[in-house]
Design a protein around this motif. Structure first.
Motif, PDB file in Angstrom:
ATOM      1  N   LYS A   1       7.977 -18.193  17.611  1.00 30.13           N
ATOM      2  CA  LYS A   1       7.551 -16.835  17.941  1.00 30.13           C
ATOM      3  C   LYS A   1       6.739 -16.258  16.783  1.00 30.13           C
ATOM      4  O   LYS A   1       6.999 -16.555  15.619  1.00 30.13           O
ATOM      5  CB  LYS A   1       8.764 -15.955  18.232  1.00 30.13           C
ATOM      6  N   TYR A   2       5.756 -15.429  17.130  1.00 29.25           N
ATOM      7  CA  TYR A   2       4.871 -14.862  16.111  1.00 29.25           C
ATOM      8  C   TYR A   2       5.501 -13.604  15.520  1.00 29.25           C
ATOM      9  O   TYR A   2       5.803 -12.645  16.237  1.00 29.25           O
ATOM     10  CB  TYR A   2       3.509 -14.525  16.714  1.00 29.25           C
ATOM     11  N   LEU A   3       5.705 -13.619  14.210  1.00 26.47           N
ATOM     12  CA  LEU A   3       6.275 -12.474  13.507  1.00 26.47           C
ATOM     13  C   LEU A   3       5.175 -11.772  12.724  1.00 26.47           C
ATOM     14  O   LEU A   3       4.392 -12.412  12.027  1.00 26.47           O
ATOM     15  CB  LEU A   3       7.378 -12.927  12.544  1.00 26.47           C
ATOM     16  N   LYS A   4       5.122 -10.469  12.835  1.00 30.10           N
ATOM     17  CA  LYS A   4       4.100  -9.712  12.110  1.00 30.10           C
ATOM     18  C   LYS A   4       4.682  -8.391  11.627  1.00 30.10           C
ATOM     19  O   LYS A   4       5.586  -7.816  12.241  1.00 30.10           O
ATOM     20  CB  LYS A   4       2.871  -9.465  12.987  1.00 30.10           C
ATOM     21  N   ALA A   5       4.143  -7.930  10.505  1.00 26.19           N
ATOM     22  CA  ALA A   5       4.597  -6.679   9.904  1.00 26.19           C
ATOM     23  C   ALA A   5       3.439  -6.092   9.110  1.00 26.19           C
ATOM     24  O   ALA A   5       2.345  -6.675   9.040  1.00 26.19           O
ATOM     25  CB  ALA A   5       5.808  -6.918   9.007  1.00 26.19           C
ATOM     26  N   VAL A   6       3.677  -4.932   8.513  1.00 27.10           N
ATOM     27  CA  VAL A   6       2.678  -4.293   7.667  1.00 27.10           C
ATOM     28  C   VAL A   6       3.351  -3.906   6.358  1.00 27.10           C
ATOM     29  O   VAL A   6       4.514  -3.502   6.328  1.00 27.10           O
ATOM     30  CB  VAL A   6       2.058  -3.056   8.363  1.00 27.10           C
ATOM     31  N   VAL A   7       2.617  -4.078   5.254  1.00 26.05           N
ATOM     32  CA  VAL A   7       3.088  -3.658   3.941  1.00 26.05           C
ATOM     33  C   VAL A   7       2.051  -2.699   3.370  1.00 26.05           C
ATOM     34  O   VAL A   7       0.842  -2.906   3.515  1.00 26.05           O
ATOM     35  CB  VAL A   7       3.318  -4.868   3.001  1.00 26.05           C
ATOM     36  N   ALA A   8       2.524  -1.630   2.758  1.00 24.18           N
ATOM     37  CA  ALA A   8       1.621  -0.607   2.232  1.00 24.18           C
ATOM     38  C   ALA A   8       2.315   0.080   1.069  1.00 24.18           C
ATOM     39  O   ALA A   8       3.442  -0.253   0.699  1.00 24.18           O
ATOM     40  CB  ALA A   8       1.266   0.407   3.324  1.00 24.18           C
ATOM     41  N   GLN A   9       1.627   1.032   0.483  1.00 21.97           N
ATOM     42  CA  GLN A   9       2.260   1.947  -0.454  1.00 21.97           C
ATOM     43  C   GLN A   9       2.417   3.285   0.248  1.00 21.97           C
ATOM     44  O   GLN A   9       1.596   3.650   1.099  1.00 21.97           O
ATOM     45  CB  GLN A   9       1.436   2.098  -1.719  1.00 21.97           C
ATOM     46  N   GLY A  10       3.462   4.000  -0.102  1.00 25.17           N
ATOM     47  CA  GLY A  10       3.672   5.257   0.590  1.00 25.17           C
ATOM     48  C   GLY A  10       4.619   6.176  -0.146  1.00 25.17           C
ATOM     49  O   GLY A  10       5.305   5.785  -1.088  1.00 25.17           O
ATOM     50  N   PHE A  11       4.630   7.419   0.297  1.00 28.11           N
ATOM     51  CA  PHE A  11       5.571   8.406  -0.219  1.00 28.11           C
ATOM     52  C   PHE A  11       5.790   9.445   0.870  1.00 28.11           C
ATOM     53  O   PHE A  11       5.011   9.562   1.824  1.00 28.11           O
ATOM     54  CB  PHE A  11       5.059   9.057  -1.505  1.00 28.11           C
ATOM     55  N   VAL A  12       6.863  10.199   0.730  1.00 31.39           N
ATOM     56  CA  VAL A  12       7.226  11.200   1.726  1.00 31.39           C
ATOM     57  C   VAL A  12       7.183  12.571   1.080  1.00 31.39           C
ATOM     58  O   VAL A  12       7.787  12.794   0.024  1.00 31.39           O
ATOM     59  CB  VAL A  12       8.632  10.932   2.300  1.00 31.39           C
ATOM     60  N   ASP A  13       6.429  13.511   1.695  1.00 30.75           N
ATOM     61  CA  ASP A  13       6.561  14.919   1.339  1.00 30.75           C
ATOM     62  C   ASP A  13       7.050  15.637   2.595  1.00 30.75           C
ATOM     63  O   ASP A  13       8.219  15.545   2.935  1.00 30.75           O
ATOM     64  CB  ASP A  13       5.276  15.504   0.750  1.00 30.75           C
ATOM     65  N   GLU A  14       6.156  16.339   3.323  1.00 28.09           N
ATOM     66  CA  GLU A  14       6.580  16.870   4.616  1.00 28.09           C
ATOM     67  C   GLU A  14       6.702  15.759   5.652  1.00 28.09           C
ATOM     68  O   GLU A  14       7.459  15.857   6.612  1.00 28.09           O
ATOM     69  CB  GLU A  14       5.589  17.926   5.123  1.00 28.09           C
ATOM     70  N   LYS A  15       5.933  14.681   5.449  1.00 25.17           N
ATOM     71  CA  LYS A  15       5.987  13.535   6.347  1.00 25.17           C
ATOM     72  C   LYS A  15       5.623  12.289   5.552  1.00 25.17           C
ATOM     73  O   LYS A  15       5.257  12.366   4.376  1.00 25.17           O
ATOM     74  CB  LYS A  15       5.020  13.726   7.520  1.00 25.17           C
ATOM     75  N   LEU A  16       5.718  11.145   6.195  1.00 23.73           N
ATOM     76  CA  LEU A  16       5.398   9.889   5.533  1.00 23.73           C
ATOM     77  C   LEU A  16       3.893   9.757   5.345  1.00 23.73           C
ATOM     78  O   LEU A  16       3.112   9.989   6.273  1.00 23.73           O
ATOM     79  CB  LEU A  16       5.922   8.712   6.360  1.00 23.73           C
ATOM     80  N   ASN A  17       3.484   9.379   4.141  1.00 19.68           N
ATOM     81  CA  ASN A  17       2.083   9.102   3.829  1.00 19.68           C
ATOM     82  C   ASN A  17       1.976   7.653   3.385  1.00 19.68           C
ATOM     83  O   ASN A  17       2.692   7.230   2.473  1.00 19.68           O
ATOM     84  CB  ASN A  17       1.588  10.004   2.692  1.00 19.68           C
TER      85      ASN A  17
END
Length: 230
Positions: A39-55
């Motif tokens: 089965k094909y597994l996929k995901a996303v990796v990023a940098q982020g932070f939360v203030d009022e919402k996720l960025n």
């Protein structure tokens, strides 16, 4: 190469975060899985932070593989705590666990040299250091490893009238640098607060400071690497 483990993450359809981290080069290690149906597994990796919402910014695709993967991220200083964030994009029932690591240069000169080469081409660290000093002369670097204590302000660099350049790299904790120490043991004349894993280059604004330098760690005792050219 020195890699600092950020922990294991079981990828899900919700965003998962690493602990706060300072760095630009990250390694993802995939734990073995049972995927007999391919089965094909996929995901996303990023940098982020939360203030009022996720960025999030600079998201990159992550796929399961037996090899480790290297990702590079630039995180602007001062906007928030730096974290990696990961989210699964497939809906298979296979457990997918990764281990995240951040690269920590063992030698601050290596880290600075890599930056200079990326920024200015094949400029060498010695070319940079000598050309920015007053005149051209032989310079002799010395590198020492020491510790910044949490409870006490301690001297890490003594006065050097021949100092041309000074580079200090914080270890796993933020450190504060001072030019003096008060009678009660606290630091006086703050030079800089150096985030964990970052380099501090002593400014040379018409003449470099050549006196003593003291340090104190923000949380717990922290290793420090010091390279001085004189």
């Amino acid at each position: 190469m020195a890699w600092l483990a950020l922990g294991e993450i079981n990828l899900t359809q919700d965003w998962e975060f690493t602990i706060p981290v300072v760095g630009e080069v990250f390694r993802i290690i995939h734990k073995p899985i049972n995927n007999t149906d391919n089965k094909y597994l996929k995901a996303v990796v990023a940098q982020g932070f939360v203030d009022e919402k996720l960025n999030i910014f600079n998201p990159q695709r992550l796929s399961y593989r037996s090899e480790s993967e290297i990702f590079t991220f630039y995180f602007p200083s001062g906007i928030a705590q730096q974290k990696l964030c990961l989210k699964r994009l497939d809906y298979t029932d296979i457990d997918w666990i990764i281990e995240a690591e951040v690269y920590q240069a063992a030698n601050p000169l290596e880290e600075l040299s890599n930056y200079l080469k990326a920024r200015f081409g094949e400029t060498t660290i010695m070319d940079y250091l000598v050309s920015t000093s007053s005149g051209f002369r032989s310079v002799f670097p010395t590198t020492v490893e020491t510790m910044a204590e949490f409870s006490d302000v301690t001297e890490i660099v003594g006065r050097n009238p021949n100092r041309l350049h000074l580079i200090i790299r914080a270890g796993l904790q933020e450190i504060s640098l001072f030019t003096n120490i008060a009678a009660d043991g606290s630091g006086l004349n703050l030079i800089e607060k150096v985030p964990a894993g970052q380099l501090f280059i002593l400014p040379n604004n018409g003449g470099i400071y050549k006196g003593d330098i003291f340090a104190q760690s923000a949380v717990a005792a922290s290793d420090i690497s010091i390279t001085e050219y004189a």
